[in-house]
Motif scaffolding. Structure first.
Motif, PDB file in Angstrom:
ATOM      1  N   UNK A  16      -0.754  -0.266   6.857  1.00 24.56           N
ATOM      2  CA  UNK A  16      -0.345   1.026   7.413  1.00 24.56           C
ATOM      3  C   UNK A  16      -1.026   2.032   7.570  1.00 24.56           C
ATOM      4  N   UNK A  17      -1.663   2.648   8.620  1.00 24.77           N
ATOM      5  CA  UNK A  17      -2.482   3.684   8.720  1.00 24.77           C
ATOM      6  C   UNK A  17      -2.006   4.900   9.083  1.00 24.77           C
ATOM      7  N   UNK A  18      -1.551   5.556   7.949  1.00 28.30           N
ATOM      8  CA  UNK A  18      -0.860   6.960   8.380  1.00 28.30           C
ATOM      9  C   UNK A  18      -1.819   7.867   9.132  1.00 28.30           C
ATOM     10  N   UNK A 236       8.820  -8.591  -3.265  1.00 24.70           N
ATOM     11  CA  UNK A 236       9.309  -9.776  -2.844  1.00 24.70           C
ATOM     12  C   UNK A 236       8.164 -10.330  -1.677  1.00 24.70           C
ATOM     13  N   UNK A 237       7.597 -11.404  -1.784  1.00 22.97           N
ATOM     14  CA  UNK A 237       6.772 -11.962  -0.543  1.00 22.97           C
ATOM     15  C   UNK A 237       7.071 -11.441   0.451  1.00 22.97           C
ATOM     16  N   UNK A 238       6.229 -11.120   1.652  1.00 25.35           N
ATOM     17  CA  UNK A 238       6.692 -10.711   2.785  1.00 25.35           C
ATOM     18  C   UNK A 238       7.118  -9.195   2.924  1.00 25.35           C
ATOM     19  N   UNK A 239       7.548  -8.414   2.015  1.00 22.93           N
ATOM     20  CA  UNK A 239       7.972  -7.230   1.929  1.00 22.93           C
ATOM     21  C   UNK A 239       7.107  -6.252   2.851  1.00 22.93           C
ATOM     22  N   UNK A 240       7.743  -5.193   3.238  1.00 22.85           N
ATOM     23  CA  UNK A 240       6.886  -3.978   3.571  1.00 22.85           C
ATOM     24  C   UNK A 240       7.203  -3.039   2.561  1.00 22.85           C
ATOM     25  N   UNK A 241       5.755  -2.458   2.086  1.00 25.96           N
ATOM     26  CA  UNK A 241       5.767  -1.729   1.057  1.00 25.96           C
ATOM     27  C   UNK A 241       5.115  -0.428   1.482  1.00 25.96           C
ATOM     28  N   UNK A 242       5.999   0.827   0.974  1.00 25.17           N
ATOM     29  CA  UNK A 242       5.684   2.163   1.477  1.00 25.17           C
ATOM     30  C   UNK A 242       5.638   2.997   0.101  1.00 25.17           C
ATOM     31  N   UNK A 243       4.481   3.456  -0.144  1.00 31.93           N
ATOM     32  CA  UNK A 243       3.929   3.988  -1.583  1.00 31.93           C
ATOM     33  C   UNK A 243       3.841   5.587  -1.334  1.00 31.93           C
ATOM     34  N   UNK A 244       4.837   6.247  -1.580  1.00 33.89           N
ATOM     35  CA  UNK A 244       4.920   7.601  -1.503  1.00 33.89           C
ATOM     36  C   UNK A 244       4.188   8.316  -2.670  1.00 33.89           C
ATOM     37  N   UNK A 245       3.993   7.600  -3.661  1.00 30.57           N
ATOM     38  CA  UNK A 245       3.274   8.549  -4.947  1.00 30.57           C
ATOM     39  C   UNK A 245       1.875   8.813  -4.710  1.00 30.57           C
ATOM     40  N   UNK A 269      -0.367  -5.758  -4.872  1.00 29.73           N
ATOM     41  CA  UNK A 269       0.716  -5.743  -4.015  1.00 29.73           C
ATOM     42  C   UNK A 269       0.466  -6.074  -2.602  1.00 29.73           C
ATOM     43  N   UNK A 270      -0.811  -5.973  -2.361  1.00 35.62           N
ATOM     44  CA  UNK A 270      -1.481  -6.180  -0.796  1.00 35.62           C
ATOM     45  C   UNK A 270      -1.281  -7.838  -0.734  1.00 35.62           C
ATOM     46  N   UNK A 271      -1.456  -8.565  -1.774  1.00 33.43           N
ATOM     47  CA  UNK A 271      -1.533 -10.072  -1.615  1.00 33.43           C
ATOM     48  C   UNK A 271      -0.049 -10.629  -1.533  1.00 33.43           C
ATOM     49  N   UNK A 272       1.023  -9.872  -1.799  1.00 34.27           N
ATOM     50  CA  UNK A 272       2.268 -10.378  -1.816  1.00 34.27           C
ATOM     51  C   UNK A 272       3.303  -9.764  -0.473  1.00 34.27           C
ATOM     52  N   UNK A 278      -1.600   2.549   2.165  1.00 37.69           N
ATOM     53  CA  UNK A 278      -2.511   2.913   1.270  1.00 37.69           C
ATOM     54  C   UNK A 278      -2.331   4.341   0.669  1.00 37.69           C
ATOM     55  N   UNK A 279      -3.038   4.640  -0.503  1.00 38.56           N
ATOM     56  CA  UNK A 279      -2.943   5.861  -1.120  1.00 38.56           C
ATOM     57  C   UNK A 279      -4.568   6.253  -1.514  1.00 38.56           C
ATOM     58  N   UNK A 280      -5.126   7.385  -1.012  1.00 41.17           N
ATOM     59  CA  UNK A 280      -4.517   8.298   0.012  1.00 41.17           C
ATOM     60  C   UNK A 280      -4.521   7.399   1.545  1.00 41.17           C
ATOM     61  N   UNK A 281      -4.243   8.272   2.568  1.00 39.97           N
ATOM     62  CA  UNK A 281      -4.173   7.669   3.978  1.00 39.97           C
ATOM     63  C   UNK A 281      -2.928   6.827   4.439  1.00 39.97           C
ATOM     64  N   UNK A 282      -1.808   6.969   3.613  1.00 40.23           N
ATOM     65  CA  UNK A 282      -0.662   6.167   4.288  1.00 40.23           C
ATOM     66  C   UNK A 282       0.441   7.685   4.607  1.00 40.23           C
TER      67      UNK A 282
END
Ligand code: NAP
Length: 305
Positions: A16-18, A236-245, A269-272, A278-282
């Protein structure tokens, strides 16, 4: 987005390209800024920095640059670190009545001698583009669209909407309950509307067995400030992950001696996940974009119909 976990395992998650989404949103906003200028209103933002915190200096510079690029008026007001609360209050009073300024932002953290709540409460809620004044916190909590949404969770919500992630009926797990990210994030996901209608769980430092919750998340949003805390097996497999940190970790191979990592162990996490920031760029570029949106929203209030 409900990807087949096996396919995810083979291909990796969609990124997901912020930067790209933020740039597209800023291009959309440009038309509105021009229209406001033609009606005699140039949206204006005042950024107040007290002290010399190096990270804050970087953030303030980035905000000023983003305003310039977008054609907004902006002032950065730097005060010494021993500024009294009374002096900051009188500056805020002046900005509250300054017609060139539609949005006011006080960069946090503030030095110890200043009460953060008192300072944030002194900003006119109509100019509170960070959305930290209780009037805006309340409006966001009850789903009133005239309230200013804090820029970071507002940006996360836009990332979800613009990536086509279905929040309605999804189980969203927010890790972190700060007033800046976690709490308003949960409020936005709960609202009845686009990017809302999720079932929301909020975890924090006292949550027992946090991985039981993160593993149930269709959408996992992590904002805790702990480098790579969330490992692949917590997703969870297939989840959407948003990393704010955003965390600095020592890295002697880098010129500056450190690199930036998120709160999620990206390489695992990218394999699941089915999609991940990404951090940075998300999330980071979205925060600045939404600050510009909020400043334009603030300016719109002063245009005669
Ligand atoms: P914060 O005010 O320090 O809050 C951290 C939250 O995480 C707290 O609610 C805390 O719980 C929780 N927490 C801490 N350790 C935990 C653990 N081991 N397990 C579960 N929860 C834990 O931080 P913040 O301002 O929300 O920021 C969080 C991160 O996002 C930081 O890395 C920050 O740099 C980053 N950030 C990025 C942007 C951006 O634009 N990209 C914007 C804002 C923040 P308690 O409440 O129980 O203490």
């Amino acid at each position: 987005m409900h990807a087949n976990p096996k396919a995810v395992e083979e291909t990796g998650a969609k990124l997901i390209d912020g930067n790209a989404i933020g740039a597209a949103m800023r291009a959309e906003l440009a038309g509105e800024i021009t229209a406001l200028q033609q009606r005699g209103v140039t949206p204006g933002l005042a950024v107040v920095l007290v002290g010399d915190n190096p990270a804050s200096q970087v953030y303030v510079r980035m905000k000023g640059k983003a305003c310039e690029e977008a054609g907004l008026y902006h002032e950065t007001i730097k005060l010494p670190k021993d500024t009294t609360e009374a002096d900051l209050m009188s500056l805020l009073e002046r900005l509250n009545v300054n017609h060139k300024i539609h949005g006011i932002l006080v960069q946090l953290p503030l030095p110890k001698q200043i009460d953060t709540h008192r300072a944030l409460h002194r900003i006119d809620p109509r100019k509170d583009v960070d959305g930290f004044h209780p009037e805006n916190v309340g409006k966001v909590a009850v789903g009133d669209p005239t309230g200013f949404r804090p820029a970071t969770p507002y940006g996360v919500q836009q990332l979800l909407i613009r990536t086509g992630v279905e929040t309605k009926g999804a189980h969203a797990v927010v890790v972190g309950r700060s007033n800046v990210v976690g709490r308003p994030m949960a409020a936005l996901l709960l609202q009845d509307g686009p990017g809302g209608n999720a079932t929301v769980t909020v975890c924090h430092s006292r949550t027992r067995g946090i991985e039981q919750y993160t593993r149930q998340a269709d959408i996992l949003i992590v904002a805790i400030g702990k480098p790579e805390f969330v490992t692949g097996d917590m997703v969870k497999p297939g989840a959407v992950v948003i990393d704010v940190g955003v965390n600095r970790v020592d890295d002697p191979t880098k010129k500056q001696g450190y690199r930036l990592v998120g709160d999620v162990r990206f390489e695992e996490a990218k394999h699941v996940a089915s999609a991940i920031t990404p951090v940075p760029g998300g999330v980071g570029p979205m925060t600045i974009t939404m600050l510009l949106y909020n400043t334009v929203q603030a300016a719109r209030q002063w245009v005669r119909p």
